[in-house]
Motif scaffolding. Structure first.
Motif, short mmCIF file in Angstrom:
data_model
loop_
_atom_site.label_atom_id
_atom_site.label_comp_id
_atom_site.label_asym_id
_atom_site.label_seq_id
_atom_site.Cartn_x
_atom_site.Cartn_y
_atom_site.Cartn_z
N HIS A 60 83.83 50.50 -17.05
CA HIS A 60 84.58 49.40 -17.68
C HIS A 60 86.07 49.74 -17.72
O HIS A 60 86.92 48.89 -17.38
N THR A 61 86.39 50.98 -18.09
CA THR A 61 87.79 51.41 -18.14
C THR A 61 88.42 51.39 -16.75
O THR A 61 89.59 50.98 -16.59
N MET A 62 87.67 51.82 -15.74
CA MET A 62 88.20 51.84 -14.38
C MET A 62 88.49 50.43 -13.88
O MET A 62 89.49 50.19 -13.20
N ARG A 63 87.61 49.50 -14.22
CA ARG A 63 87.83 48.10 -13.80
C ARG A 63 89.05 47.50 -14.51
O ARG A 63 89.83 46.76 -13.90
N VAL A 64 89.21 47.83 -15.79
CA VAL A 64 90.40 47.37 -16.52
C VAL A 64 91.65 47.95 -15.89
O VAL A 64 92.67 47.25 -15.73
N LEU A 65 91.60 49.23 -15.49
CA LEU A 65 92.75 49.88 -14.86
C LEU A 65 93.12 49.18 -13.55
O LEU A 65 94.30 48.90 -13.30
N ILE A 66 92.11 48.86 -12.74
CA ILE A 66 92.38 48.17 -11.47
C ILE A 66 93.01 46.80 -11.73
O ILE A 66 93.96 46.41 -11.05
N GLN A 67 92.49 46.09 -12.72
CA GLN A 67 93.04 44.77 -13.03
C GLN A 67 94.48 44.88 -13.52
O GLN A 67 95.34 44.06 -13.15
N CYS A 68 94.76 45.90 -14.33
CA CYS A 68 96.14 46.11 -14.80
C CYS A 68 97.08 46.43 -13.64
O CYS A 68 98.23 45.98 -13.63
N LEU A 69 96.60 47.18 -12.67
CA LEU A 69 97.42 47.50 -11.51
C LEU A 69 97.72 46.24 -10.70
O LEU A 69 98.85 46.06 -10.21
N ILE A 70 96.74 45.37 -10.56
CA ILE A 70 96.95 44.11 -9.84
C ILE A 70 97.99 43.26 -10.54
O ILE A 70 98.95 42.76 -9.92
N VAL A 71 97.83 43.10 -11.85
CA VAL A 71 98.78 42.30 -12.63
C VAL A 71 100.17 42.94 -12.59
O VAL A 71 101.19 42.25 -12.41
N GLY A 72 100.23 44.26 -12.73
CA GLY A 72 101.50 44.97 -12.71
C GLY A 72 102.22 44.81 -11.38
O GLY A 72 103.44 44.62 -11.33
N ALA A 73 101.45 44.89 -10.28
CA ALA A 73 102.05 44.74 -8.95
C ALA A 73 102.68 43.36 -8.78
O ALA A 73 103.79 43.24 -8.24
N ILE A 74 102.00 42.33 -9.25
CA ILE A 74 102.53 40.97 -9.12
C ILE A 74 103.73 40.77 -10.04
O ILE A 74 104.76 40.21 -9.64
N LEU A 75 103.62 41.23 -11.29
CA LEU A 75 104.70 41.06 -12.25
C LEU A 75 105.98 41.78 -11.79
O LEU A 75 107.06 41.17 -11.75
N THR A 101 92.78 41.13 -4.91
CA THR A 101 92.13 40.03 -5.64
C THR A 101 91.21 39.24 -4.74
O THR A 101 90.09 38.87 -5.13
N ALA A 102 91.64 38.98 -3.50
CA ALA A 102 90.82 38.22 -2.55
C ALA A 102 89.53 38.95 -2.21
O ALA A 102 88.50 38.33 -1.91
N LEU A 103 89.57 40.29 -2.28
CA LEU A 103 88.36 41.08 -2.00
C LEU A 103 87.44 41.19 -3.21
O LEU A 103 86.42 41.89 -3.16
N GLY A 104 87.81 40.54 -4.29
CA GLY A 104 86.95 40.55 -5.48
C GLY A 104 87.57 41.20 -6.69
O GLY A 104 87.03 41.13 -7.79
N GLY A 105 88.72 41.87 -6.49
CA GLY A 105 89.41 42.50 -7.61
C GLY A 105 88.54 43.50 -8.34
O GLY A 105 87.68 44.16 -7.76
N SER A 106 88.75 43.58 -9.64
CA SER A 106 88.02 44.56 -10.45
C SER A 106 86.58 44.17 -10.73
O SER A 106 85.83 44.95 -11.30
N SER A 107 86.19 42.96 -10.35
CA SER A 107 84.84 42.48 -10.67
C SER A 107 83.83 42.74 -9.56
O SER A 107 82.69 42.30 -9.64
#
Length: 376
Positions: A60-75, A101-107
């Motif tokens: 769960h923590t690793m998926r949150v980390l990946i999602q934060c990296l995606i958001v951070g990269a865009i921001l 994100t197109a490949l499914g992102g953290s999910s």
């Protein structure tokens, strides 16, 4: 040549200070590439992730980390694209994040039955690169000893390749590192010593483990300087003309394998796995730290623990510092054996003294085996 092309492609003539969009562009590209790599690890865990690490991941923590990296990269990409004329860094980060994100992102669901295998170790490379960069890059940028050096100094791409080389083939390197220590402890293990150490308080065990490892590494390190055949491999580590956190990664795999494997021998003779694991974390952080381009010093602490200025003198090409300061953790070990050199100043010159080696990773890997040297 490759480094020059990368610098030309991503760089420009604008200022690189804070508030110019440069660092937000760097962060965007960095986070975007990390997030894309993380999503690939979710898709192909059997191939890309490390079997040794899979059971220990808090997913769960690793998926949150990946999602934060995606958001951070865009921001950060948006911020950089607004502030800076050249948009390559921002576009690299945002496109990488969009691809992730197109490949499914953290999910992304993990469907493989993960048992053993020969994982490449991309997960370990990405995590360690993220952790080390977050810790050390801000320190070097806020309080550098050599402000003009910069994060992307000459040969930075070579050191990134070395960083990758010690992370991606993690199973092979782990086997090579553990082999000498396992063979030694098979015949030299002392149950009575292990029982005695186990009764000592944990923190004292940890301190004794660092001492045992540092004394061992002192003599192994000394041999790499004094034995001509071994020096051919160790010269790669000393070839960097500028030190920072990633320069410490520049090390021939023979050097890495022998040093790490032999240093583990005294630990495996008498210390528990928890102590050995704690030491491996400590030495990873400390060995990286002592190579940093970091100016401030705690003079009271320098007497007891190796700090960047002390180890920088080991890497100097100045005559007075050559073959000095072999200890990695404790300066008193060098005092004990007569190899201590620690003036109040920092060294001016780094690298090899009157010796040249090949400039690229492949030849630096091959040449020591055949004794090939380049003439100045």
């Amino acid at each position: 040549m490759i480094e020059q092309k990368i610098n030309e492609f991503f760089g420009d003539a604008e200022s690189t200070g804070f508030g110019t969009g440069w660092w937000s562009g760097i962060l965007s590209a960095f986070f975007g590439i990390l997030s894309f790599g993380g999503v690939l690890c979710l898709h192909f865990p059997q191939l890309l992730s490390s079997p040794e690490l899979r059971p220990h991941y808090p997913m769960h923590t690793m998926r949150v980390l990946i999602q934060c990296l995606i958001v951070g990269a865009i921001l950060f990409g948006v911020i950089s694209s607004i502030l800076r004329k050249k948009k390559i860094l921002a576009l690299t980060g945002m496109l990488s994040a969009i691809a992730a994100t197109a490949l499914g992102g953290s999910s992304v669901r993990i469907n493989d039955n993960l048992q053993g295998g020969l994982g490449i170790g991309l997960d370990w490379f990405l995590l360690d690169m993220l952790l080390m960069a977050i810790i050390y890059v801000p320190l070097e940028r806020l309080w550098p000893q050599y402000p003009k050096q910069g994060t992307f100094r000459n040969e930075w791409t070579l050191d990134v390749v070395y960083f990758m080389s010690t992370h991606l083939p993690i199973q092979i390197l782990s086997f090579l590192v553990l082999l000498p220590s396992i063979q030694a402890t098979k015949y030299l293990g002392v149950p009575a010593l292990q029982g005695f150490i186990a009764r000592i308080p944990w923190l004292l065990q940890f301190f004794l483990a660092i001492v045992a490892a540092d004394v061992t590494e002192y003599f192994v390190h000394l041999a790499f300087h004094k034995v001509p055949f071994l020096w051919r491999f160790h010269a790669v580590h000393h070839s960097s003309k500028a030190l920072d956190w990633i320069a410490g990664s520049r090390s021939h795999f023979v050097d890495d394998t022998l040093v790490r494997g032999l240093v583990l021998v005294p630990l495996m003779l008498g210390f528990s796995k928890s102590i050995t694991f704690a030491y491996l974390i400590f030495v990873t952080l400390h060995a990286t730290w002592v190579h940093c381009n970091f100016g401030p010093n705690a003079k009271w602490l320098e007497k007891f623990l190796v700090m960047p200025r002390y180890h920088h003198w080991h890497h100097t090409s100045q005559k007075e510092g050559i073959d000095k300061n072999f200890a990695i953790h404790f300066p008193w070990i060098d005092k004990l054996f007569g190899t201590y050199h620690f003036p109040d100043t920092w060294p001016v010159h780094y690298g090899l003294d009157g010796e040249q080696i090949a400039p690229d990773f492949f030849r630096q890997t091959i040449d020591p085996f055949i004794g090939k040297k380049r003439t100045p």
